[in-house]
Write a protein that holds these residues in place. Sequence first.
Motif, PDB file in Angstrom:
ATOM      1  N   ILE A  97      12.970  -7.772  -0.759  1.00  0.00           N
ATOM      2  CA  ILE A  97      14.359  -8.152  -0.503  1.00  0.00           C
ATOM      3  C   ILE A  97      14.815  -8.835   0.984  1.00  0.00           C
ATOM      4  N   SER A  98      13.360  -7.748   1.600  1.00  0.00           N
ATOM      5  CA  SER A  98      13.506  -8.599   3.152  1.00  0.00           C
ATOM      6  C   SER A  98      13.513  -9.983   3.434  1.00  0.00           C
ATOM      7  N   PHE A  99      12.337  -9.955   3.135  1.00  0.00           N
ATOM      8  CA  PHE A  99      11.565 -11.826   2.095  1.00  0.00           C
ATOM      9  C   PHE A  99      13.031 -12.498   2.086  1.00  0.00           C
ATOM     10  N   LYS A 229      12.234   1.850   6.047  1.00  0.00           N
ATOM     11  CA  LYS A 229      10.937   1.199   6.334  1.00  0.00           C
ATOM     12  C   LYS A 229      10.056   0.512   6.025  1.00  0.00           C
ATOM     13  N   ASN A 230      10.433   0.741   4.600  1.00  0.00           N
ATOM     14  CA  ASN A 230      10.099  -0.462   3.708  1.00  0.00           C
ATOM     15  C   ASN A 230      10.697  -1.144   3.336  1.00  0.00           C
ATOM     16  N   PHE A 231      11.495  -2.053   3.996  1.00  0.00           N
ATOM     17  CA  PHE A 231      11.943  -2.691   4.961  1.00  0.00           C
ATOM     18  C   PHE A 231      12.148  -3.533   6.073  1.00  0.00           C
ATOM     19  N   VAL A 232      11.852  -3.127   6.587  1.00  0.00           N
ATOM     20  CA  VAL A 232      10.915  -3.225   7.931  1.00  0.00           C
ATOM     21  C   VAL A 232       9.297  -4.489   7.808  1.00  0.00           C
ATOM     22  N   PRO A 233       9.964  -5.657   8.005  1.00  0.00           N
ATOM     23  CA  PRO A 233       8.795  -6.915   7.643  1.00  0.00           C
ATOM     24  C   PRO A 233       7.094  -6.669   8.084  1.00  0.00           C
ATOM     25  N   ALA A 237       1.791  -6.974   3.518  1.00  0.00           N
ATOM     26  CA  ALA A 237       2.716  -7.180   1.937  1.00  0.00           C
ATOM     27  C   ALA A 237       3.474  -8.772   2.185  1.00  0.00           C
ATOM     28  N   PHE A 238       3.775  -8.911   2.653  1.00  0.00           N
ATOM     29  CA  PHE A 238       4.461 -11.015   3.025  1.00  0.00           C
ATOM     30  C   PHE A 238       3.641 -11.492   3.130  1.00  0.00           C
ATOM     31  N   ILE A 239       2.615 -11.590   3.232  1.00  0.00           N
ATOM     32  CA  ILE A 239       1.582 -12.569   2.685  1.00  0.00           C
ATOM     33  C   ILE A 239       0.848 -11.954   1.274  1.00  0.00           C
ATOM     34  N   GLU A 240       0.891 -11.031   0.989  1.00  0.00           N
ATOM     35  CA  GLU A 240       0.230 -10.581  -0.786  1.00  0.00           C
ATOM     36  C   GLU A 240       1.672 -11.340  -1.512  1.00  0.00           C
ATOM     37  N   LEU A 241       2.867 -10.891  -1.170  1.00  0.00           N
ATOM     38  CA  LEU A 241       4.064 -11.424  -1.892  1.00  0.00           C
ATOM     39  C   LEU A 241       4.398 -13.116  -1.842  1.00  0.00           C
ATOM     40  N   ALA A 242       3.627 -13.684  -0.783  1.00  0.00           N
ATOM     41  CA  ALA A 242       3.683 -14.982  -0.681  1.00  0.00           C
ATOM     42  C   ALA A 242       2.977 -14.958  -1.264  1.00  0.00           C
ATOM     43  N   GLY A 243       1.954 -14.784  -1.592  1.00  0.00           N
ATOM     44  CA  GLY A 243       0.112 -15.804  -1.954  1.00  0.00           C
ATOM     45  C   GLY A 243       1.186 -15.438  -3.652  1.00  0.00           C
ATOM     46  N   GLN A 244       1.533 -14.343  -4.321  1.00  0.00           N
ATOM     47  CA  GLN A 244       1.931 -14.972  -5.358  1.00  0.00           C
ATOM     48  C   GLN A 244       3.674 -15.210  -5.488  1.00  0.00           C
TER      49      GLN A 244
END
Length: 448
Positions: A97-99, A229-233, A237-244
């Motif tokens: 969601i943050s991404f 806290k899960n919404f704080v970038p 996690a951003f790298i993994e989301l970006a990777g997929q």
Amino acid sequence: MSQNTDLTQKPIPTLIRAIAVPASIGFFFNTMYNVVDTYYGGQLSTDALAALSLSFPVFFMIIALGSGIATGTTALISNAIGEHDREKAFVYIGQAISFTVLIGIAMTIVGWLISPGLFKILGARDQYLTLGLSYMNVILLGTVFFLLIYTFNAILNAQGDARTFRNYLVGGFFLNIILDPWFMYGGFGIPEMGLPGVAWATVLIQFFGTIYVGFRVAISEIFCKNCLKNFVPQKAAFIELAGQGIPASLNMMTIAVGVFVITYFISIFGKEGVAAYGIATRIEQIALLPSFGLTTAALSIVGQNNGAKKFDRVRETVNTCILYGISIMSIGTVGVFCFATWLMGVFTTDPTVTTIGATYLRIAAFIFQAYIILYVSVSCLQGMKKPLYAIWVGLYRQIAAPLLIFFGFVHLMGLGIVSVFWGIFGITWSAALFTLWYSRRTLENIRT
């Protein structure tokens, strides 16, 4: 995880139908939503129709980002569910969601900067250019809403829920029927806005949809209500989301670029060709609706079963989806081929536009099975967290081959607009057959 979110136990055909049918219904109303826009644009003028087609490549870049992020989100969350790792799923949801919000803001700014230049490359000048930008600039205001709806739906899809998004799309379609003419022609306190009114209607509906689908996510089983806290970038996690997600987005982006390339070569033959292609692709999308439902089902089911290491079920999912798709698409082929002229006539009275569009549809009708093979196979690879192939096949199918083949047909050989249509046929089938071979080989190499 409960039986409602577990896709690793029930028979594969049952799961495919449970996900694909509501997803296809939802996509039907989404496509009809676009058809309504096209219909009302046609009531204004051929220039308005051409302006809608002109805006499609930029608009599709937004859709590509949303779809890519959603694909990556579904793949990661569904695999986490298959592994029975709730904490990992919670983190992916907050980070996705943050991404999405950050990407949406950036995309709005980029869209405003690049739209004028892209439209000019496509031959837009004077009133034609002004009309296209008046529509596109409003659409870009809703970018964050477009993307968030995709991400929220991805979270639900990972749990096997395709009904929520269907409900939103059905409601959005009927609301659009009311808002399009109201905003275009004015009344009841709303000024007459013309084509930009269509865009304002879309942005408002996206806003309502974001609230509704987001609420359904908030009350779903795998949403952690006390995990702000899960919404704080988080970088990892951003790298993994970006990777997929980025490979899937880039694959969709190649479609946007591909539409741009096709539109460029078609525009050589006049704005009637651009208008005809815009209408015909809307009709084509209706015929291809089962493929979208099946790819949604394939991604979710393959993701969970891959996470659970039930690879026989992964293979069964892909084979069954392709079999269902080819059978259904054969009906679509007959219908579109036989009624191509009538279907075009629903949206335009311009005989030149009708003739060009009907010609394209009769050729496109025989590409439907190729799309099924291509889309389901790519979704399988994405569900197995192998997203990179999608980029390469997208680059071939949407950019490299079209540029080479269309340039040869149009500029070197001096062939007409129909040569572009046959080029699309050959390129799509070659991509589908190679993708089928590659996905089969990948599945055969999985350890059982």
